[in-house]
Design a protein around this motif. Structure first.
Motif, short mmCIF file in Angstrom:
data_model
loop_
_atom_site.label_atom_id
_atom_site.label_comp_id
_atom_site.label_asym_id
_atom_site.label_seq_id
_atom_site.Cartn_x
_atom_site.Cartn_y
_atom_site.Cartn_z
N MET A 155 27.22 7.17 10.98
CA MET A 155 27.52 6.10 9.82
C MET A 155 26.55 6.24 8.57
O MET A 155 25.26 6.17 8.95
CB MET A 155 27.60 4.71 10.88
N ARG A 156 27.15 5.97 7.45
CA ARG A 156 26.25 5.96 6.27
C ARG A 156 26.32 4.89 5.44
O ARG A 156 25.25 4.66 4.63
CB ARG A 156 26.50 7.50 5.54
N SER A 157 27.22 4.16 5.45
CA SER A 157 27.78 3.16 4.68
C SER A 157 28.47 1.89 5.56
O SER A 157 29.21 2.43 6.66
CB SER A 157 28.30 3.26 3.49
N VAL A 158 28.52 0.55 5.00
CA VAL A 158 29.39 -0.34 5.75
C VAL A 158 30.82 0.11 5.65
O VAL A 158 31.61 -0.15 6.35
CB VAL A 158 29.24 -1.53 4.85
N ASP A 159 31.29 0.92 4.75
CA ASP A 159 32.89 1.36 4.55
C ASP A 159 32.95 2.13 5.66
O ASP A 159 34.36 2.47 5.94
CB ASP A 159 32.95 1.89 3.23
N ASP A 160 32.01 2.88 6.52
CA ASP A 160 32.46 3.72 7.46
C ASP A 160 32.96 2.95 9.06
O ASP A 160 33.28 3.51 9.84
CB ASP A 160 31.17 4.71 7.81
N PHE A 162 22.41 1.59 12.01
CA PHE A 162 22.86 1.14 10.64
C PHE A 162 22.24 -0.08 10.44
O PHE A 162 21.80 -0.65 9.52
CB PHE A 162 24.10 1.49 10.21
N ILE A 191 28.72 -8.96 7.21
CA ILE A 191 28.83 -8.05 6.03
C ILE A 191 28.90 -9.13 4.96
O ILE A 191 29.80 -9.99 4.70
CB ILE A 191 30.16 -7.29 6.13
#
Length: 243
Positions: free
Chosen positions: A171-176, A190, A210
């Motif tokens: 996982m790199r961002s909230v969109d993931d 994360f 979020i």
């Protein structure tokens, strides 16, 4: 009819929670201060032989006629029990044929599964460490399904399973935060979540935010299944074995 012991040809007694169902011979032995060698709450084998004083499992499970597709459907049904809003499923799982549905039920019916029996259908596992065996399943190409096993005198039994990353980026961002894309430990790292008190639980329902919006993430076997907005009436978290 109960199966016969392979060593002495005597009748086998079913085992529940590590103890023979018929404990009359055990109590007789107890009075004589003789205890069976398998140990109370010992191995997970489904049968016990009083003559040999050992756990036994004369029948391989599952049947070699089972398929990878049936196992995957069994897993999906398992996950649906926790998170009814599963991601969109590929064919033939959107409307599985009756034979596949029956096979998925058969996968769930054995009390215990052995690693060696599963390997006949799923292929040889990749070792993930001591007592951990990773199987590749077509429905989840980025992950292994890692089965934890217990070594007994009659074989390695599956005692738990979880998804672990096989390929792709963590996982790199909230969109993931998409179903079937993130592992619980990746989300923990994360968002900075506190580690769960029950890391080996079958599922986890994790409250988080979020952009100030209260949310919940559902993980089954450590794989993200669903993200939903948490209503005010639900409070800060949901009670359950995964929290």
């Amino acid at each position: 009819m109960s199966p016969k012991c392979e060593q002495c040809d005597g009748p086998l007694v079913p085992v529940q929670a590590g103890m023979p169902i018929d404990d009359t011979p055990y109590r007789r032995h107890e009075r004589r201060e003789i205890y069976y060698t398998g140990g109370c709450m010992g191995g997970p084998a489904p049968w016990w032989c009083w003559s040999c004083e050992r756990f036994a499992d004369p029948e391989p499970r599952p049947s070699p006629s089972m398929t990878v597709e049936g196992y995957q459907l069994s897993l999906l049904n398992d996950m649906r029990g926790v998170s009814p809003s599963l991601p969109e499923l590929p064919a033939p799982y959107t409307d599985p044929p009756e034979a596949l549905v029956e096979e998925a039920v058969e996968w769930r019916s054995p009390d215990m599964l052995k690693i060696k029996d599963m390997a006949v259908i799923l292929g040889e596992p990749v070792s993930g460490g001591p007592s951990r065996h990773r199987f590749a399943l077509p429905l989840w190409p980025d992950f292994w399904l890692e089965h934890e096993s217990m070594d007994t005198e009659v074989g390695d039994y599956v005692v738990g399973k979880r998804f672990v990353r096989r390929s792709g980026e963590p996982m790199r961002s909230v969109d993931d935060m998409r179903p079937w894309s993130v592992l619980r430990l990746e989300a923990e790292a994360f968002f900075g979540w506190e580690p769960t008190r029950l890391p080996n639980a079958y599922y986890h329902v994790v409250p988080f935010e979020i952009g100030g919006r209260p949310m919940e993430a559902y993980f089954v076997h450590d794989l993200l299944m669903q993200v939903s907005e948490r209503s005010e009436s639900q409070g800060p978290s949901r009670n359950g074995p995964g929290l």
